[in-house]
Design an enzyme around this catalytic site. Structure first.
Site, mmCIF file in Angstrom:
data_model
loop_
_atom_site.group_PDB
_atom_site.id
_atom_site.type_symbol
_atom_site.label_atom_id
_atom_site.label_comp_id
_atom_site.label_asym_id
_atom_site.label_seq_id
_atom_site.Cartn_x
_atom_site.Cartn_y
_atom_site.Cartn_z
ATOM 1 N N GLU A 287 0.823 -1.218 0.000
ATOM 2 C CA GLU A 287 0.000 0.000 0.000
ATOM 3 C C GLU A 287 0.857 1.268 0.000
ATOM 4 O O GLU A 287 0.350 2.356 0.312
ATOM 5 C CB GLU A 287 -0.945 0.015 1.209
ATOM 6 C CG GLU A 287 -1.890 -1.174 1.316
ATOM 7 C CD GLU A 287 -2.914 -1.280 0.194
ATOM 8 O OE1 GLU A 287 -2.882 -0.467 -0.747
ATOM 9 O OE2 GLU A 287 -3.748 -2.204 0.259
ATOM 10 N N HIS B 219 -2.728 2.599 8.087
ATOM 11 C CA HIS B 219 -3.869 1.884 7.520
ATOM 12 C C HIS B 219 -4.122 0.643 8.369
ATOM 13 O O HIS B 219 -3.182 -0.012 8.814
ATOM 14 C CB HIS B 219 -3.559 1.476 6.076
ATOM 15 C CG HIS B 219 -4.465 0.428 5.525
ATOM 16 N ND1 HIS B 219 -5.828 0.633 5.380
ATOM 17 C CD2 HIS B 219 -4.230 -0.839 5.085
ATOM 18 C CE1 HIS B 219 -6.372 -0.469 4.866
ATOM 19 N NE2 HIS B 219 -5.431 -1.380 4.690
ATOM 20 N N HIS C 154 -7.593 -2.401 9.659
ATOM 21 C CA HIS C 154 -8.890 -3.017 9.350
ATOM 22 C C HIS C 154 -9.767 -3.084 10.603
ATOM 23 O O HIS C 154 -10.095 -4.184 11.063
ATOM 24 C CB HIS C 154 -8.680 -4.440 8.810
ATOM 25 C CG HIS C 154 -7.786 -4.544 7.610
ATOM 26 N ND1 HIS C 154 -7.209 -5.732 7.204
ATOM 27 C CD2 HIS C 154 -7.371 -3.612 6.713
ATOM 28 C CE1 HIS C 154 -6.484 -5.531 6.110
ATOM 29 N NE2 HIS C 154 -6.547 -4.250 5.803
ATOM 30 N N GLU D 157 -17.296 13.299 22.055
ATOM 31 C CA GLU D 157 -16.008 13.913 21.716
ATOM 32 C C GLU D 157 -15.548 13.675 20.268
ATOM 33 O O GLU D 157 -14.521 14.200 19.866
ATOM 34 C CB GLU D 157 -14.948 13.475 22.718
ATOM 35 C CG GLU D 157 -15.337 14.012 24.083
ATOM 36 C CD GLU D 157 -14.238 14.011 25.131
ATOM 37 O OE1 GLU D 157 -13.157 13.493 24.844
ATOM 38 O OE2 GLU D 157 -14.499 14.530 26.214
ATOM 39 N N HIS E 122 -13.124 -2.713 3.485
ATOM 40 C CA HIS E 122 -11.686 -3.013 3.645
ATOM 41 C C HIS E 122 -11.112 -2.475 4.966
ATOM 42 O O HIS E 122 -10.624 -3.242 5.778
ATOM 43 C CB HIS E 122 -10.906 -2.455 2.438
ATOM 44 C CG HIS E 122 -9.456 -2.794 2.449
ATOM 45 N ND1 HIS E 122 -8.754 -3.198 1.344
ATOM 46 C CD2 HIS E 122 -8.543 -2.781 3.454
ATOM 47 C CE1 HIS E 122 -7.503 -3.442 1.662
ATOM 48 N NE2 HIS E 122 -7.341 -3.189 2.942
HETATM 49 P P1 13P Z 1 0.716 -5.413 3.144
HETATM 50 O O1 13P Z 1 0.997 -6.734 3.823
HETATM 51 O O2 13P Z 1 1.312 -5.334 1.774
HETATM 52 O O3 13P Z 1 1.152 -4.248 4.038
HETATM 53 O O4 13P Z 1 -0.842 -5.280 2.919
HETATM 54 C C1 13P Z 1 -1.739 -5.382 3.990
HETATM 55 C C2 13P Z 1 -3.014 -4.664 3.748
HETATM 56 O O5 13P Z 1 -3.662 -4.260 4.680
HETATM 57 C C3 13P Z 1 -3.456 -4.465 2.348
HETATM 58 O O6 13P Z 1 -4.460 -3.509 2.288
HETATM 59 ZN ZN ZN Z 2 -5.642 -3.393 4.137
#
Ligand code: 13P
Ligand code: ZN
Length: 270
Positions: free
Chosen positions: A116, A139, A141, A169, A210
């Site tokens: 990413e 990033h 999940h 808040e 995602h």
């Molecule tokens: P990577 O293992 O390449 O960092 O990817 C993980 C991920 O969250 C893809 O969106």
């Molecule tokens: Zn991801």
């Protein structure tokens, strides 16, 4: 040269990865972090002339030429970063042409930066235009934010207002709200460009079905931003199927704006 494992940036990235893993935001290799390092600080730990490998970026990041980042590796598990930083993290410098990452430390099993990286570096470029102090892009999940993208209209305003209404808040922590992208193929330059565009108006960008991207001046702030949004999303998912009897009114939101000296995203409040 000082021992990089003793640097505050390696220690902080390790601690952040472990915290994120424990919160369930980063199953398997899910999630990635990039952290723009202060040149003076990083040069206490790496020799700028000793490039281990040159790794093509696959896009142009010329605006970041000469900048140093610590970045999680692709395919690496957040749960393992603390145990083996050198195998799971890398310190890279963006080459003068902006097309290559010069590896100065890490990825010692022959690995490379997260898939990413386009979204990360393009988001850094975007956020630095808005806030020169921005240093971190993260990033992950988080379960409830992800769940919300299955049951709510994918609009920046709808998502932002729903989240603001879930905890008092929220509007103070993210007055710009959250921006939302529809499902897109991850790991591509296209999703990077779309994410960066959304980063110009908010520090949080949801990737539908995602995960989420957050940006901030340091790891703690960025973590706290995602943590606050995820908490709000958890409440949303607990109540969305129940009759709504009370909420935080726009009038109350205006009181919060005045009291905490923040300004909500234009046009979002009545
Ligand atoms: P990577 O293992 O390449 O960092 O990817 C993980 C991920 O969250 C893809 O969106
Ligand atoms: Zn991801």
């Amino acid at each position: 040269m000082k021992n990089i494992l003793e640097s505050s940036f390696v220690k902080e990235v390790c601690a952040t990865c472990s915290n994120m893993y424990r919160l369930g935001w980063d199953e398997r290799n899910g999630g990635n972090i990039s952290y723009l390092l202060n040149e003076e600080e990083v040069l206490e730990y790496v020799n700028p002339k000793e490039v281990i490998r040159e790794i093509p970026l696959g896009f142009n990041a010329k605006e970041l030429a000469g900048k140093y980042f610590i970045v999680t590796g692709t395919g690496k598990y957040f749960k393992n970063v603390e145990k083996n930083p050198e195998g799971n993290l890398g310190v890279i410098r963006i080459s003068d042409c902006g097309c290559v990452a010069e590896l100065l430390w890490g990825y010692n099993d022959g690995g490379k930066f997260t898939s990413e990286l386009p979204a990360h570096l393009m988001s850094h470029m975007a956020r630095l235009k808005v806030d020169p102090n921005n240093r971190v892009v993260t990033h992950c999940h988080p379960t409830n934010l992800l769940a919300m993208t299955y049951v709510l209209e994918l609009s920046d305003k709808t998502f932002s207002k729903e989240l603001w209404q879930m905890c008092t808040e929220c509007i103070v922590v993210f007055p710009d709200g959250v921006n939302v992208l529809p499902w897109m193929l991850c790991g591509t330059n296209e999703i990077g460009i779309a994410t960066a565009e959304k980063m110009l108006t908010a520090r949080l960008v949801v990737w539908s079905q995602h995960g989420i991207y957050g940006a901030g001046k340091d790891l703690d702030e960025t973590f706290g931003l995602i943590e606050t949004a995820e908490k709000a999303a958890e409440i949303y998912m607990k109540i969305a199927h129940l009759p709504l009897v009370n909420t935080i009114s726009d009038e109350a939101m205006h009181q919060l704006e005045n009291h905490f000296g923040v300004k909500a995203r234009g046009g979002y409040l009545d």
